[in-house]
Scaffold this motif. Structure first.
Motif, PDB file in Angstrom:
ATOM      1  N   CYS A  86       0.879  -1.173   0.000  1.00 56.28           N
ATOM      2  CA  CYS A  86       0.000   0.000   0.000  1.00 56.28           C
ATOM      3  C   CYS A  86       0.910   1.214   0.000  1.00 56.28           C
ATOM      4  N   THR A 142      -3.422   0.264  -3.175  1.00 51.11           N
ATOM      5  CA  THR A 142      -3.052  -1.029  -2.608  1.00 51.11           C
ATOM      6  C   THR A 142      -3.083  -2.067  -3.716  1.00 51.11           C
ATOM      7  N   ASN A 154      -6.926  -6.103   2.636  1.00 46.95           N
ATOM      8  CA  ASN A 154      -5.526  -5.687   2.776  1.00 46.95           C
ATOM      9  C   ASN A 154      -5.313  -4.765   3.976  1.00 46.95           C
ATOM     10  N   ARG A 198      -2.402  -1.736   4.532  1.00 47.25           N
ATOM     11  CA  ARG A 198      -2.888  -0.376   4.731  1.00 47.25           C
ATOM     12  C   ARG A 198      -2.441   0.167   6.090  1.00 47.25           C
TER      13      ARG A 198
END
Length: 393
Positions: free
Chosen positions: A22, A33, A248, A252
Motif C-alpha cells: 500500500c 493497494t 488488505n 494499509r
C-alpha cells in the motif's frame, strides 16, 4: 511527475503467499493497494519465509551461522523488492521512499534482523524504515479511520479459508497518553456445508462481542459472504454498530504507520500497548561532568526490537555495575547488580578501567547486557574480557 521525482510512503504486508503493498503519494494525496509484482508476475516469499522458520528452530547451529544464512535471504528479499518497486516508478528506493513499514504476523529476533538487512540493502535508514506485527498494523489502520468509528471498542473478524479469528481493540481513556490494546479472542473453523456456517459464525459473534460496547466491526477475507451470513450480519449490526468489509488491512495499516512516523504525527496522544512493547525503564547512576545523575539506557514505551543503546563509562570502586529498573506504571526503582568477575585481578589504578556497555533486547521481556573491557589507552591495554547478563521480565 516523472519516475526520478516520484516519492512514496509505503507499507508492505510480507506474508508468504500474497505479499501486498500500500503506497501513498503526498503530492497527489493518492493511496493505492496492490499485490507485489515483478513485471506481470505476482511475488511469493513462501520459500524464503519457510527457510527463515527452519533457521529460527535450528537451535543447534551457532548463532553466527544462522545470522549468515539470514543475511543471504535478506539479499534475496531486497533484490526482489527492488524489482517490484521499480514497477512503481522507483528506480532508487533509498532516495524516493520517504517511509516504509514492513508488517508480518509475528516478529522474532532473526526476522527483525532480516528486515533490517533488507532496509540497508534498499538504502533506507532506520528513521525511515519500520517494522511491526499484524496487531500493530491493525492498531494504526483503526486509528486512521474517522474517530467516531473507534470511540468505543473495535472488533475485527478475519476469514482465512474456513478459519475465523477475532481481535478486539480497546482504549483506556483514564491514562495520559490514552493507552490502546489489542486482544485476540476466540477462533473457529467452519465445518460442514455453507448452509450451516451462518449458525456457527453467529455463535462466534455472540461469544466474542458479549455485552461489550463496540462502535465498529471490520470483516476481512474472501470466505465471508452476505449470502450465507444473513443472521450473522444482523447480529453484527445490532446496537447501531458500523460494519465494514475491508481488504488488505495489514498493508494499509503499515502504510499508515509510515505516514504517522514520517509525516502526520496524528497519534501523539495515544500509546499502543502491544506484546512487543518494552514496559520497563533501565538506567544507571553515573558521574557526569562531576555530578551524580541518572543516565537512561532504555526507556519504556518502545518495541523490543527498537530498544538498544551503547555507551562507555569509567569504572570506579568494586568490579560490578548497578542498573536501576522501573516499570512504566511505577516510579519506584529496583537495583540489579552485574558482577564483572576477573576484573579485580587486573592491576590498574583507580579510574583507569574503561568499559563499553551494550543494552538490547532479543525478544519481548528479555534484555541482554553485554560489557567489554576497553582498557585505558596504551598505558593500560584491554585484557580482552567480556561479560553478559540477561534480565527477564
Amino acid at each position: 511527475m516523472n519516475a526520478a521525482e516520484r516519492r512514496l510512503i509505503a507499507g508492505i504486508d510480507l506474508n508468504s503467499e500474497h505479499p501486498m503493498i500500500c503506497y501513498y503519494e503526498q503530492e497527489t494525496d493518492h493511496t493505492v493497494t496492490a499485490p507485489l509484482k515483478v513485471g506481470n508476475d505476482d511475488i511469493s516469499f513462501r520459500d524464503i519465509l519457510e527457510e527463515m522458520e527452519e533457521i529460527e528452530y535450528d537451535e543447534e547451529a551457532p548463532f553466527s551461522e544462522r545470522q549468515a544464512r539470514t543475511d543471504e535471504l535478506a539479499g534475496q528479499v531486497a533484490s526482489t523488492l527492488k524489482k517490484a518497486l521499480s514497477t512503481l516508478g522507483l528506480r532508487d528506493a533509498g532516495s524516493q521512499i520517504v517511509g516504509l513499514t514492513v508488517t508480518v504476523p509475528h516478529l522474532t529476533k532473526l526476522l527483525v534482523s532480516l528486515i533490517r538487512s533488507v532496509f540497508r540493502e534498499l538504502g533506507i535508514e532506520r528513521d525511515r524504515g519500520f517494522l511491526q506485527d499484524y496487531r500493530e498494523s491493525y492498531y494504526y489502520y483503526t486509528l486512521y479511520q474517522k474517530p467516531e468509528l473507534w470511540n468505543r471498542s473495535v472488533g475485527f473478524f478475519e476469514f482465512d479459508g474456513n478459519r475465523i479469528s477475532f481481535t478486539s481493540l480497546t482504549h483506556n481513556r483514564q491514562t495520559r497518553p490514552v493507552t490502546v490494546s489489542c486482544t485476540e479472542g476466540v477462533s473457529i473453523t467452519l465445518k460442514g456445508e455453507k448452509n450451516t456456517w451462518d449458525e456457527q459464525f453467529s455463535n462466534m459473534i455472540q461469544a466474542s462481542l458479549r455485552q461489550n460496547i463496540y462502535s465498529c466491526i471490520f470483516l476481512q477475507g474472501d470466505t465471508f459472504d452476505k449470502q450465507w451470513a444473513a443472521r450473522s450480519v444482523s447480529l453484527l449490526l445490532r446496537g447501531g454498530r458500523k460494519v465494514f468489509i475491508t481488504d488488505n488491512l495489514y498493508a494499509r495499516g503499515a502504510c499508515y504507520t509510515a505516514r504517522e512516523k514520517t509525516l502526520t504525527r496524528r497519534l501523539s496522544d495515544y500509546l499502543y500497548l502491544g506484546e512487543d512493547l518494552v514496559r520497563t525503564n533501565l538506567g544507571m547512576q553515573m558521574i557526569v561532568q562531576g555530578r551524580e545523575t541518572y543516565y537512561p539506557l532504555i526507556s519504556a514505551g518502545v518495541n523490543w526490537y527498537e530498544a538498544d543503546r551503547d555507551c562507555e563509562c569509567i569504572l570506579e570502586g568494586d568490579p560490578e555495575l548497578t542498573f536501576l529498573v522501573s516499570s512504566m506504571e511505577s516510579t519506584e526503582n529496583s537495583l540489579t547488580k552485574m558482577p564483572l568477575p576477573g576484573l579485580e585481578k587486573i592491576d590498574r589504578p583507580e579510574g583507569t578501567t574503561r568499559l563499553h556497555i551494550h543494552v538490547g533486547y532479543d525478544s519481548p521481556g528479555r534484555c541482554v547486557i553485554l560489557v567489554e573491557d576497553l582498557g585505558f589507552g596504551d598505558l593500560y591495554p584491554s585484557g580482552g574480557q567480556a561479560w553478559k547478563e540477561v534480565l527477564e521480565g
